[in-house]
Design a protein around this motif. Structure first.
Motif, PDB file in Angstrom:
ATOM      1  N   CYS A 161       2.657   1.641  -3.285  1.00  0.00           N
ATOM      2  CA  CYS A 161       1.724   2.026  -4.349  1.00  0.00           C
ATOM      3  C   CYS A 161       1.413   3.519  -4.287  1.00  0.00           C
ATOM      4  O   CYS A 161       1.390   4.199  -5.315  1.00  0.00           O
ATOM      5  CB  CYS A 161       0.439   1.214  -4.259  1.00  0.00           C
ATOM      6  SG  CYS A 161       0.582  -0.458  -4.936  1.00  0.00           S
ATOM      7  N   ILE A 181       0.836  -1.205   0.000  1.00  0.00           N
ATOM      8  CA  ILE A 181       0.000   0.000   0.000  1.00  0.00           C
ATOM      9  C   ILE A 181       0.868   1.250   0.000  1.00  0.00           C
ATOM     10  O   ILE A 181       0.673   2.165  -0.818  1.00  0.00           O
ATOM     11  CB  ILE A 181      -0.957  -0.006   1.208  1.00  0.00           C
ATOM     12  CG1 ILE A 181      -1.999  -1.112   1.051  1.00  0.00           C
ATOM     13  CG2 ILE A 181      -1.635   1.351   1.395  1.00  0.00           C
ATOM     14  CD1 ILE A 181      -2.749  -1.450   2.326  1.00  0.00           C
ATOM     15  N   ALA A 206      -3.644  -0.028  -4.167  1.00  0.00           N
ATOM     16  CA  ALA A 206      -3.623   0.369  -2.753  1.00  0.00           C
ATOM     17  C   ALA A 206      -5.019   0.300  -2.145  1.00  0.00           C
ATOM     18  O   ALA A 206      -5.197  -0.214  -1.033  1.00  0.00           O
ATOM     19  CB  ALA A 206      -3.042   1.773  -2.610  1.00  0.00           C
ATOM     20  N   CYS A 265       8.024  -0.560  -5.792  1.00  0.00           N
ATOM     21  CA  CYS A 265       6.600  -0.871  -5.779  1.00  0.00           C
ATOM     22  C   CYS A 265       6.348  -2.256  -6.371  1.00  0.00           C
ATOM     23  O   CYS A 265       5.588  -3.046  -5.810  1.00  0.00           O
ATOM     24  CB  CYS A 265       5.808   0.198  -6.537  1.00  0.00           C
ATOM     25  SG  CYS A 265       4.014  -0.042  -6.463  1.00  0.00           S
TER      26      CYS A 265
END
Length: 114
Positions: A20, A17, A59, A105
């Motif tokens: 992202c 998360i 996310a 990421c």
């Protein structure tokens, strides 16, 4: 409430998360900066915008523990890698920074899915 305080998420999901959201920021910045560099940056802009949208969705689906978050995370990791490859071809600081954030990421998305 700070996102790190949400106790229903495991560490890999929380990292996904966070990374992202960092990817969204980096891609929006990179796309905006690339817009001032002419047509040769069109592919970089397009990919950055795609990643910003996919990473934001990733996310959000991870936050709500959607049944689709692994599939979206896989798409996010692939988009991040493609965009990082494009960004790495350009000497601009914003492209190089974006590529670095996107590599992180992609790794976080894949770790979350494992």
């Amino acid at each position: 409430m700070v996102l790190q305080e949400l106790d229903h998420l495991d560490e890999n999901t929380q990292n996904c998360i966070d990374d992202c959201f960092a990817a969204v920021q980096a891609c929006e910045w990179c796309a905006d900066e690339c817009a001032g560099h002419g047509e040769e940056m069109a592919e970089c802009i397009r990919l950055c915008r795609d990643v910003a949208d996919i990473a934001a969705l990733c996310a959000r689906t991870c936050l709500r523990q959607s049944e689709y978050n692994h599939g979206i995370a896989e798409a996010c990791a692939g988009a991040c890698e493609a965009c990082a490859e494009e960004c790495e071809q350009h000497d601009h600081d914003h492209c190089q920074t974006c590529a670095e954030v996107l590599r992180e990421c992609a790794e976080s998305c894949r770790s979350m899915m494992a």
